[in-house]
Design a protein around this motif. Structure first.
Motif, mmCIF file in Angstrom:
data_model
loop_
_atom_site.group_PDB
_atom_site.id
_atom_site.type_symbol
_atom_site.label_atom_id
_atom_site.label_comp_id
_atom_site.label_asym_id
_atom_site.label_seq_id
_atom_site.Cartn_x
_atom_site.Cartn_y
_atom_site.Cartn_z
ATOM 1 N N THR A 1 27.828 -46.175 -25.431
ATOM 2 C CA THR A 1 28.709 -45.080 -25.835
ATOM 3 C C THR A 1 28.459 -44.615 -27.268
ATOM 4 O O THR A 1 29.201 -43.794 -27.781
ATOM 5 C CB THR A 1 30.182 -45.514 -25.701
ATOM 6 N N ILE A 2 27.436 -45.123 -27.916
ATOM 7 C CA ILE A 2 27.134 -44.722 -29.293
ATOM 8 C C ILE A 2 25.632 -44.461 -29.406
ATOM 9 O O ILE A 2 24.824 -45.307 -29.003
ATOM 10 C CB ILE A 2 27.556 -45.787 -30.317
ATOM 11 N N GLY A 3 25.280 -43.321 -29.945
ATOM 12 C CA GLY A 3 23.878 -42.994 -30.171
ATOM 13 C C GLY A 3 23.686 -42.363 -31.538
ATOM 14 O O GLY A 3 24.486 -41.517 -31.953
ATOM 15 N N LEU A 4 22.656 -42.787 -32.254
ATOM 16 C CA LEU A 4 22.347 -42.265 -33.580
ATOM 17 C C LEU A 4 20.902 -41.781 -33.608
ATOM 18 O O LEU A 4 20.021 -42.418 -33.016
ATOM 19 C CB LEU A 4 22.540 -43.344 -34.653
ATOM 20 N N GLU A 5 20.656 -40.667 -34.297
ATOM 21 C CA GLU A 5 19.302 -40.154 -34.408
ATOM 22 C C GLU A 5 19.111 -39.464 -35.745
ATOM 23 O O GLU A 5 19.934 -38.652 -36.170
ATOM 24 C CB GLU A 5 18.989 -39.171 -33.280
ATOM 25 N N LEU A 6 18.021 -39.784 -36.439
ATOM 26 C CA LEU A 6 17.636 -39.146 -37.688
ATOM 27 C C LEU A 6 16.197 -38.660 -37.546
ATOM 28 O O LEU A 6 15.354 -39.367 -36.999
ATOM 29 C CB LEU A 6 17.746 -40.113 -38.866
ATOM 30 N N GLN B 1 8.893 -48.825 -29.838
ATOM 31 C CA GLN B 1 9.921 -48.485 -28.870
ATOM 32 C C GLN B 1 10.362 -49.724 -28.104
ATOM 33 O O GLN B 1 9.554 -50.425 -27.491
ATOM 34 C CB GLN B 1 9.401 -47.427 -27.892
ATOM 35 N N VAL B 2 11.661 -50.024 -28.185
ATOM 36 C CA VAL B 2 12.277 -51.090 -27.403
ATOM 37 C C VAL B 2 13.403 -50.467 -26.601
ATOM 38 O O VAL B 2 13.577 -49.249 -26.592
ATOM 39 C CB VAL B 2 12.782 -52.228 -28.315
ATOM 40 N N GLN B 3 14.199 -51.307 -25.971
ATOM 41 C CA GLN B 3 15.174 -50.797 -25.016
ATOM 42 C C GLN B 3 16.199 -49.860 -25.657
ATOM 43 O O GLN B 3 16.540 -48.832 -25.093
ATOM 44 C CB GLN B 3 15.904 -51.962 -24.331
ATOM 45 N N ASN B 4 16.701 -50.200 -26.845
ATOM 46 C CA ASN B 4 17.772 -49.397 -27.441
ATOM 47 C C ASN B 4 17.392 -48.769 -28.776
ATOM 48 O O ASN B 4 18.260 -48.308 -29.508
ATOM 49 C CB ASN B 4 19.026 -50.250 -27.619
ATOM 50 N N ARG C 1 23.992 -31.670 -19.708
ATOM 51 C CA ARG C 1 23.039 -31.418 -20.773
ATOM 52 C C ARG C 1 22.057 -32.574 -20.890
ATOM 53 O O ARG C 1 22.386 -33.718 -20.620
ATOM 54 C CB ARG C 1 23.760 -31.216 -22.103
ATOM 55 N N VAL C 2 20.855 -32.241 -21.322
ATOM 56 C CA VAL C 2 19.825 -33.257 -21.519
ATOM 57 C C VAL C 2 19.971 -33.826 -22.919
ATOM 58 O O VAL C 2 19.863 -33.093 -23.891
ATOM 59 C CB VAL C 2 18.417 -32.659 -21.339
ATOM 60 N N PRO C 3 20.228 -35.109 -23.072
ATOM 61 C CA PRO C 3 20.394 -35.671 -24.412
ATOM 62 C C PRO C 3 19.060 -35.786 -25.125
ATOM 63 O O PRO C 3 18.000 -35.803 -24.507
ATOM 64 C CB PRO C 3 20.987 -37.061 -24.144
ATOM 65 N N ASN C 4 19.117 -35.893 -26.455
ATOM 66 C CA ASN C 4 17.895 -36.109 -27.228
ATOM 67 C C ASN C 4 17.338 -37.481 -26.897
ATOM 68 O O ASN C 4 18.036 -38.487 -26.953
ATOM 69 C CB ASN C 4 18.191 -36.039 -28.723
ATOM 70 N N ALA C 5 16.090 -37.549 -26.527
ATOM 71 C CA ALA C 5 15.488 -38.825 -26.162
ATOM 72 C C ALA C 5 13.995 -38.752 -26.364
ATOM 73 O O ALA C 5 13.382 -37.714 -26.148
ATOM 74 C CB ALA C 5 15.800 -39.172 -24.703
ATOM 75 N N ALA D 1 15.785 -43.428 -33.812
ATOM 76 C CA ALA D 1 16.816 -43.292 -32.793
ATOM 77 C C ALA D 1 17.319 -44.683 -32.408
ATOM 78 O O ALA D 1 16.513 -45.598 -32.177
ATOM 79 C CB ALA D 1 16.269 -42.565 -31.560
ATOM 80 N N TRP D 2 18.639 -44.839 -32.352
ATOM 81 C CA TRP D 2 19.237 -46.149 -32.074
ATOM 82 C C TRP D 2 20.481 -45.960 -31.225
ATOM 83 O O TRP D 2 21.339 -45.128 -31.536
ATOM 84 C CB TRP D 2 19.601 -46.843 -33.388
#
Length: 579
Positions: free
Chosen positions: A345-350, A308-311, A69-73, A339-340
């Motif tokens: 192994t951890i991703g957060l998005e609002l 926008q930075v690396q993470n 699956r394509v992750p949200n990015a 998005a952070w």
């Protein structure tokens, strides 16, 4: 002897001086870095949100199935990579065919007419069709209805590289649709025509990334045709097939303000011309009002700031919409994304978003083709919608997701019960709000197996529902499993469940009085969707693949939007070829 000693001493003294001098001497090392050009590939312009596909298809255009699956990015990319070359493939054409009786068929073909480093011109075609029967218990004898669907498309597209910084994209396609829609114990047939044409120019100059585009869309229904001998009087309904033409222009620009900061502007202007049509009166009482031709429009502006930075990614903007000759003129909605990824192994998005939509007939046809072809609708608006997601993993091949949100939609088009007039799906303008939330777990083992199961729920009341689910489902489950026991063989298992599906309608109150508030709301179940599909594909060679696919193996019968009964067990058997 003394001479030798003197000469040796002088030699040692000289060497020591040379070494001492070397220890203090500055040495300059020059290194020349020669940039290398990479093979260019077509990529998107400006920040985009990549999401998994949500529209199922019966036949893949390719013989390779992508299971990841394509992750949200959100990414910021230039129109092209370094250089002015397009990616060229060793295969210029493809053809795929799947068929199974009573009649189910999918056919697709395409050929790259020009395939050079700067020009790619392609032509393609696609057909999807089915014919099946439904038995209806009625007095004095049972009735058998034949349901038919035929959709055929042809098109061409052009990708042209211009220098090292620009791209030109153009496309033109035509689609013919033919569907039968039930009305009581009979059904009528309805055909449609769709034309899409678009031209987009993408470029970069002095750091500014921008895109300019124009497009034209036509969608129109033909007259409905009832079975011979059917006594329904169209004069009771005054049926007029609706036709729409849309002309639009777009601009997207992104200007860097530093290494990580950007400011941007998206602008869209769309003008819609609608032929003479009917308008349903709600609460629905089986009455319609006739309207003449109508022109309307929607102008949208989206100024935004992007960091926008690396993470981490922060996007802050506002969606400003100006409606022309359609209800309230001015609307504003947020457009904010945070998005952070604090670790791998951890991703957060609002995300907060919203906006207006034109509700073209073409967009409603994409929801269900079993429309009432004489009705046109006004615009809808989303004042705000909030969505969030937490992704964990992968841990030992396992990943977990939690997601949800809340949204408010004004005058949102939701399917409503049609009654027995001319037939076809009607839409009601509803002010609704509602939340939704769910979770998913996935597992992947090397290249041998991958699996994913997700569950999502939302309320399904009249004005309290998730606006994206037009069938007002209350529980949604998706499960998929992909196995590759040997390299040429791929097995796929997919199950979709949608429970609590229903539509609402209106009936006069028991008092017998008339008026806008003298109607009672009632609901009708559409039946639960429980579709199990199993497929297998075998790569005989690099360019030949054979496949078989069984669909709806649980033989569940439910109602599509438009009150047409679904097909039972069916299958596709076929092959695809690249040449």
């Amino acid at each position: 002897m003394n001479k030798r000693i003197i000469i040796l001493a002088l030699g040692l003294t000289l060497c020591a001086g040379v070494f001492a001098q070397g220890l203090h001497k500055e040495i300059t090392v020059e290194q020349q870095i020669v940039p290398k050009k990479r093979e260019a590939s077509r990529i998107k312009v400006l920040p985009t949100l990549s999401l998994p596909a949500i529209q199922p298809v019966k036949l893949n255009f390719s013989d390779r199935v992508i299971t990841a699956r394509v992750p949200n990015a959100i990414t910021t990319l230039e129109p092209i990579a370094f250089g002015d070359k397009l990616y060229t493939s060793p295969y210029k054409g493809y053809v795929a065919l799947g068929i199974f009786p009573l009649f189910n068929a999918d056919f697709s073909a395409g050929y790259r007419l020009i395939d050079t480093d700067k020009t790619r011109l392609s032509a393609w075609g696609q057909y999807n069709g089915d014919v099946y029967t439904e038995k209806i218990e009625a007095e004095p004898t049972n009735v058998k209805l034949y349901h038919r669907d035929h959709t055929a498309s042809i098109g061409t597209d052009l990708h042209q590289a211009i220098g090292e910084k620009s791209f030109l994209d153009a496309e033109l396609n035509y689609t013919y649709g033919y569907h039968t829609v039930p009305v009581g114990l009979v059904s009528f047939s309805q055909a449609s025509n769709r034309v899409n044409a678009a031209l987009n120019f993408n470029s970069r100059t002095e750091g500014l990334l921008y895109s300019l585009g124009i497009d034209y869309q036509h969608f129109g229904f033909n007259d409905m045709k009832y079975p011979e001998g059917y006594s329904h009087q169209l004069n009771d309904y005054d049926y007029k097939p609706v036709k729409q033409n849309l002309i639009g222009a777009t601009f997207k620009g992104l200007l860097p303000m530093g290494e990580s900061s950007f400011i941007g502007l998206d602008a869209d202007a769309n003008f819609l011309m609608t032929s003479a049509h009917n308008q349903a009166l709600f609460p629905y009482s089986g009455e319609f009002s006739a309207n003449g031709s109508k022109n309307s429009g929607l102008v949208s502006l989206l100024p935004h700031y992007l960091y926008q930075v690396q993470n981490a990614t922060v996007r802050i903007g506002a969606q400003v919409d100006l409606s022309i000759k359609d209800d309230k003129a001015f609307h504003i909605a947020p457009d904010v994304t945070l998005a952070w990824t604090p670790s791998q192994t951890i991703g957060l998005e609002l995300r907060a978003h919203g906006g207006s939509t034109l509700n073209t007939i073409a967009s409603l046809y994409d929801i269900t083709p079993y429309l009432n072809g004489s009705l046109a609708y006004s615009q809808s608006h989303i004042p705000y919608a909030f969505d969030g997601k937490v992704a964990l993993g992968p841990f030992l091949g396992t990943s977990i997701e939690f997601f949800g949100g809340y949204a408010k939609a004004d005058k949102w088009l939701m399917p409503t019960l049609t009654g027995h007039y001319a037939g076809g799906q009607l839409f009601d303008r509803v002010d609704l709000s509602g939340w939704h939330f769910g979770a998913a777990i996935g597992y992947e083992y090397r290249k041998i197996a991958s699996a994913r199961v997700s569950y999502e729920t939302a309320p399904n009341d009249y004005d309290n529902a998730y606006y994206m689910w037009r069938d007002r489902a209350k529980h949604v489950v998706n499960a998929e499993l992909n196995l590759r026991p040997v390299k040429p063989l791929l097995l796929t298992f997919n199950w979709e469940f949608r429970g609590g599906r229903r539509e609402f309608g209106f009936i006069p109150s028991a008092s017998g009085e008339t008026g806008p508030n003298m109607y009672q709301i009632y609901s009708q179940s559409l039946g639960a969707v429980s579709t199990l599909n199993i497929g297998a594909g075998y790569e005989y060679t690099d360019n030949i693949t054979f496949f078989v696919r069984g669909e709806n193996l649980l033989n569940r019968k439910y109602l599509h939007l438009g009150e047409r009964r679904s097909q039972g067990i069916t299958a596709l058997i076929g092959a695809s070829l690249k040449f």
